[in-house]
Design a protein around this motif. Structure first.
Motif: not given
Lengths: 435, 435
Positions: B234, B246, B364, B379
């Protein structure tokens, strides 16, 4: 734009109204090395490969045709990543269920073509609209996405015999929960389910995006019961693919059924005219989460490992042979012992000895660690067959003395009937079942 | 074969004794489209890219140099997949710990070059040996593998103040557990740890293989405390990379620190001469598992989402600007309101307002579902900084009124001091600390 039927461009409305993933991609000019196949005409399975020569990165980004006599994602050359989900249906309203399956089909057509999930795209709708698409796949190519749907036994009749949606008399006789097998440690919380979706793609973000957006479309109708991510396909389903290695370090699926052997597929994989009409051309999906006892396996000698599997670890050749694709010779002896031990996995699972064949389509998984310092890892086994009783169940019963059982444990179980493919522009997942 | 020091070919012994992953690959003649860069001379970061032109699939399969002033895996252009693991040290014997770190370094040198973990390879050792390598990466290219090690606060002194390994006076002052932040829901079972390993690769099987084999080498010395797999980087860490999205569907990390800005890295990322000597050239790693409330986010309008983030969802441009890399203008007003709201994530996290900068390197994750029908997704945030107090802690404290807090929850926390890179052929992870 790919055509889904004669004289109709199914995405024409979206091209005007929304910002497709592919169009956005074009506008943004984002760099990627992949070749976008979705935008070309045609789109038969393997088109990217056929156009590009040997399978490679270019093919991995292309689109797989959604429509066809059979659902994509069964004999489609196995992609590298999996997101599998099993849903409970939480509505009692048949019309809501049908409407969701129709909406799913529309979104699945779009997403497998590399578009966003709906015409009010993540960025192209009104500023005060809730976007139809969640956006994380914007700019990504189709990445070989396939979406495959299946219906579980409980969709037809509950355990208490309740006919939930008027489908009881359409329930296929073979669609029953699997029996118990020796050594099973099944967790009901990640077993069973009313409907399953299998998303396969060469990009995990594309697979996750697809499942997320379909789950979102089903809000109020279905609820996620359990799900499983996988990587590293462990069975090739096409003669054009290399055989990948599983987490035991062995090549897996060398003698798998292959897409090219269509008569064998008709015999072992596709449902024929001896089952429910709505299921002809479909297949039964069996899913088993198989935990591997990685740490124990890793303390075994090379010899122990090879005697357990029945193949050489390096080449993948059957023991007593030279090369991976040499035929397994069950009669060959070395020093007075059978080269392929009668308790080896290959011996017991092979069609010669199990008397049947299944199309395997499993993925390795690592779900972190288990709180005891061990990897929570293994094989999410998926197979397709014409009848579970003469497919997975028959094979698994033949594995009761498999030497590999020392190193594996089945921790989930599910079975689903996967309808045939969607054919025309107005067709939808389950139409023949609900019609 | 890549050289790790003047006049020495560190893998020469293995070339004679074992069957390297690369050699096996050559012998087997297995087809793959990737270009094997490990076998070429050189091997500086990005070598594959430099040789091949624009970043693409060829670069993704190549090797990243293991040695250097800094550890690889920090400013290395972020690979696509992550396997992160935190270990408890279970021995009380300092010599055992040192021996493991030396063995780890040897194996890490090999695996990042695309070799197997040890010279008694998965297939090349004696038939009655336990192989040094588990085999599942046989035939796979290096795939950009980096392995990065870090030491947690508890390695130096336990919570009770016990000096476990005689390291108490070498503990860096900034290496303390992170404070609590508003909204935290930290699970101790997946927080903290004595030693961490970050494996990044473009192939999840290569990352998993590396962690598995290092964990195996540490049997009796360490035990897995928790681990996390991730996909879909990300944050880009190099100007040559596109900005990925994301799971909120937004481009993430546009204004991240980049490998090319070496003076900024010296200021914000690399430990200087004002800390423990053994850590000079190292960095502090902060890891936070951030659960995203996906279902709530997905019901928000595009406008709500953009006001929460402070950027346009499609282009990634700061609100009020046109293109992703346009500077954020905190003074610009639209209709009497600031274009970038003062409660937006970009406003509060931006160096202009947080007064500091960190190198983000998150991934992710989707860990299936949570038993309530929701995705267990979010995340796995990793960042590197010169000092956690003036890095992550300062940024996070500035986010206390972040509008995004409605949609996220931090569920794990860890901090580690990552030593500088391994330089010579006899160097090993932690040598300066334990010497």
């Amino acid at each position: 734009m790919r055509g889904w039927g004669p004289g109709r461009d199914a995405t024409g409305d979206d091209a005007a109204a929304g910002l497709s993933r592919r169009r956005f991609f074009g506008l943004a000019g984002a760099g990627t090395a992949g070749v976008l196949v979705a935008g070309t005409a045609g789109g038969v399975i393997g088109r990217a490969t056929a156009d590009e020569g040997a399978p490679g990165p270019a093919a991995a980004t292309g689109a797989v045709e959604f429509t066809g006599a059979h659902q994509a994602g069964i004999v489609t050359p196995a992609q590298d990543r999996l997101h599998f989900v099993s849903f409970d249906v939480i509505t009692e309203d048949r019309d809501e269920l049908v409407a969701m399956l129709q909406a799913w089909t529309t979104a699945a057509r779009r997403m497998t073509a590399g578009l966003d999930a709906g015409s009010v795209g993540a960025v192209g709708g009104g500023q005060y609209d809730v976007p139809d698409d969640t956006g994380e796949a914007l700019g990504l190519p189709p990445a070989g996405l396939t979406l495959t749907v299946g219906f579980g036994p409980t969709l037809f009749t509950t355990a208490d015999g309740v006919d939930r949606f008027g489908l009881a008399d359409r329930r296929p006789a073979p669609l029953v929960e699997l029996p118990s097998f020796r050594g099973d440690a099944i967790d009901p919380a990640r077993s069973g389910g009313d409907i399953c979706l299998q998303a396969c793609s060469n990009d995990p973000q594309v697979a996750v995006h697809a499942i997320r957006n379909l789950a979102r479309l089903g809000a109020g109708v279905i609820s996620v019961r359990w799900s499983q991510l996988g990587f590293g396909r462990t069975s090739s389903t096409s003669t054009g693919q290399d055989t990948a290695r599983n987490l035991f370090g062995f090549k897996d699926g060398t003698d798998n059924l292959k897409a090219e052997n269509t008569s064998t597929l008709d015999q072992f994989v596709w449902v024929g005219d001896d089952d429910q009409d709505w299921l002809a051309g479909g297949s039964y999906l069996v899913a088993r989460r198989i935990r591997m006892r990685i740490e124990q396996w890793d303390t075994a000698t090379l010899n122990d490992q090879e005697q357990t599997i029945g193949r050489a670890k390096g080449t993948g050749a059957p023991l007593g042979q030279q090369a991976e694709f040499d035929p397994v010779d069950f009669t060959k002896q070395v020093d007075g012992e059978f080269a392929v031990p009668q308790t080896s996995h290959v011996f017991l699972a092979h069609p010669t000895n199990s008397g049947t064949a299944i199309l395997r389509r499993g993925y390795s998984f690592v779900d972190g660690s288990d709180g005891l310092g061990r990897l929570d890892a293994g094989l999410f086994f998926i197979c397709y067959q014409r009848d579970p009783a003469t497919g997975f169940v028959q094979v698994q019963q033949n594995l009761r003395d498999d030497a590999m059982n020392e190193y594996v444990q089945h921790t989930s179980s599910a079975v689903f009937a996967c309808p045939p493919g969607v054919t025309g522009p107005d067709d939808w997942w389950g139409r023949a079942l609900f019609a």
